[in-house]
Design an enzyme around this catalytic site. Structure first.
Site, PDB file in Angstrom:
ATOM      1  N   CYS A 136     -31.112 -19.434   7.807  1.00 57.51           N
ATOM      2  CA  CYS A 136     -30.975 -17.997   7.095  1.00 57.51           C
ATOM      3  C   CYS A 136     -29.749 -17.133   7.552  1.00 57.51           C
ATOM      4  O   CYS A 136     -29.120 -16.411   6.460  1.00 57.51           O
ATOM      5  CB  CYS A 136     -32.375 -17.375   7.373  1.00 57.51           C
ATOM      6  SG  CYS A 136     -32.709 -17.049   9.112  1.00 57.51           S
ATOM      7  N   ASP A 155     -32.492 -11.319   0.455  1.00 54.19           N
ATOM      8  CA  ASP A 155     -33.416 -12.170   1.097  1.00 54.19           C
ATOM      9  C   ASP A 155     -33.035 -13.500   1.068  1.00 54.19           C
ATOM     10  O   ASP A 155     -33.272 -13.933  -0.047  1.00 54.19           O
ATOM     11  CB  ASP A 155     -35.153 -11.920   1.101  1.00 54.19           C
ATOM     12  CG  ASP A 155     -35.803 -12.697   2.179  1.00 54.19           C
ATOM     13  OD1 ASP A 155     -35.257 -13.475   2.905  1.00 54.19           O
ATOM     14  OD2 ASP A 155     -36.904 -12.399   2.104  1.00 54.19           O
ATOM     15  N   HIS A 193     -34.617 -16.325   2.196  1.00 52.69           N
ATOM     16  CA  HIS A 193     -35.890 -17.058   2.712  1.00 52.69           C
ATOM     17  C   HIS A 193     -36.630 -17.285   1.400  1.00 52.69           C
ATOM     18  O   HIS A 193     -37.823 -17.551   1.486  1.00 52.69           O
ATOM     19  CB  HIS A 193     -36.867 -16.265   3.569  1.00 52.69           C
ATOM     20  CG  HIS A 193     -36.077 -16.013   4.958  1.00 52.69           C
ATOM     21  ND1 HIS A 193     -35.631 -14.772   5.178  1.00 52.69           N
ATOM     22  CD2 HIS A 193     -35.809 -16.596   6.020  1.00 52.69           C
ATOM     23  CE1 HIS A 193     -35.057 -14.646   6.406  1.00 52.69           C
ATOM     24  NE2 HIS A 193     -35.241 -15.857   6.834  1.00 52.69           N
TER      25      HIS A 193
END
Length: 429
Positions: free
Chosen positions: A83, A317, A319
């Site tokens: 990430c 994000d 993820h």
């Protein structure tokens, strides 16, 4: 009586969905839907549509799966560990957009991206997981999710300037492709991370990623990338002469123009927790037209911060585990490289360790930027020490930095700093 294969799959589905909901609601209390981050007209200068268009135009780089295996490992995905590398890629991508397209550029198709909410993403992830598991039991290949073809995109543009912008837009995305040949792809970043003792599957902190990005840009041999470089601040200090030296250095004797520079400043916004006294400064930084964002996040997760609303930070994000896209194809689909809508997070939840990025087009621009930020630092610090500083001269002029002489030492010093703080590394389980 023994359970059949179908019953086992159903049980696993139930357990997986239960675990997902438990994580979604217990860890985050309430996961903001992707369309639920309402940006009020009176908060943003302009209207909601213009904000969305600007936000969606930023390049979104997330977990991927089924890409070519990373050298030295059998890994074909970065889900669960990559990430911070992805948020670093997003920051660099924004710097390249400013460099090649300018801050005013927006993607003409931005508002055509499907603005689905997080529940549809959740359902999609569960379906992919269970479909993959069922396929493994039956020995069948996993069915691919069809993607929207954008082969006619360039033909829709009305003039040569727009067409040229779209070519650069696609070129920038292709530099971050998940293949060994992509100059800023995951495979290359992991190769440069080996100097810091990192390998595929390890977790990376924002300070180490800053140096990995610097090395990747320095080593890039693409002709159009010779006009840009990266400088990483040392111990929260930007040495102006070192920056200017990098901007004036040229690999080709016929190039006399200054290089553009992306300045990366790894900082800590507090001890174990973020100090809220830094909120106004962070908001001020994110308001600057030459800020390319912040590599940060909250404990266990890294996010790319691109703006703010009141006392919350707006972020992209990484993820989401998406399928590999072959960017070597002429008209590869673009929709998975743009985030449909923003998320936001309270500043109080932010992990104190982060890296701030700025873009300067030339030496004159750098001098202006350093003066402006120095004024902001003085106002924000008051009686405290500033978060970071700009000083005249070279780092070698100061005794406490004279021992750092090469790439290996830079990475080694980073690793020593990281080990001082338990929250420096982002870990996603």
């Amino acid at each position: 009586m023994e359970a059949t294969g179908t019953e086992e799959v159903d049980k696993l589905k139930t357990k997986f969905i239960s675990a997902w909901n438990n994580m979604k609601y217990n860890e985050n209390k309430l996961l903001h839907t992707r369309s639920g981050c309402t940006i009020e007209d009176h908060v943003i200068a302009g209207n909601v549509e213009e904000f969305r268009k600007d936000f969606i135009s930023r390049i979104w780089l997330t977990y991927r799966e089924e890409f070519p295996s990373i050298e030295g490992s059998a890994l074909t995905t970065d889900c669960g560990w990559g990430c911070t590398l992805r948020t670093g890629q997003m920051l660099l991508a924004q710097g390249l957009i400013l460099h090649f397209l300018g801050r005013a550029w927006t993607w003409p198709d931005a508002l055509n991206i499907d603005n689905s909410d997080s529940e549809s993403w959740t359902s999609h992830t569960v379906k992919k997981f269970t479909a993959s598991f069922e396929a493994s039991l039956s020995g069948e290949r996993e069915l691919k999710t069809p993607t929207i073809s954008l082969k006619e995109t360039i033909g829709r543009y009305s003039d040569d300037h727009e067409m040229q912008n779209e070519i650069y837009h696609r070129k920038i995305i292709s530099w971050f492709g998940d293949s060994p040949l992509a100059v800023f792809g995951l495979h290359q970043l992991i190769k440069y991370g080996k100097k810091s003792g990192k390998k595929a599957g390890d977790w990376y902190g924002p300070a180490v990623v800053a140096h990995i990005l610097r090395k990747a840009v320095e080593e890039a041999r693409h002709p159009e990338l010779q006009g840009i470089t990266i400088y990483v601040a040392q111990d929260c200090t930007v040495y102006s002469s070192d920056v200017i030296d990098k901007q004036c250095a040229s690999m080709a004797p016929d190039i006399t123009d200054d290089k553009a520079v992306i300045i990366l400043v790894p900082v800590r916004l507090g001890g174990e927790r973020t100090n809220t006294d830094y909120l106004e400064f962070v908001k001020g930084i994110l308001s600057l037209e030459y800020c390319v964002g912040i590599i940060g996040g909250k404990p266990k997760q890294s996010y790319y911060f691109a703006g703010f609303q009141d006392d919350s930070l707006i972020y992209m994000d990484p993820h989401y585990c998406q399928s590999f896209v072959d960017v070597s194809i002429k008209d590869f689909p673009l929709e998975t490289f743009h985030c449909p809508s923003p998320k936001k997070m309270s500043f109080r939840k932010m992990d104190p360790s982060c890296t701030i990025g700025f873009y300067c087009r030339n030496v004159q621009d750098f001098k202006r930027v350093s003066e402006e930020i120095t004024k902001m630092l003085k106002i924000s610090s008051k009686e405290k020490y500033p978060l970071f500083t700009f000083v005249n001269g070279h780092s070698r002029d100061y005794d406490f930095t004279s021992t750092t002489t090469n790439e290996e030492d830079l990475f080694s010093e980073d690793e020593k700093r990281l080990k001082r703080f338990s929250t420096e590394e982002f870990v996603l389980l």
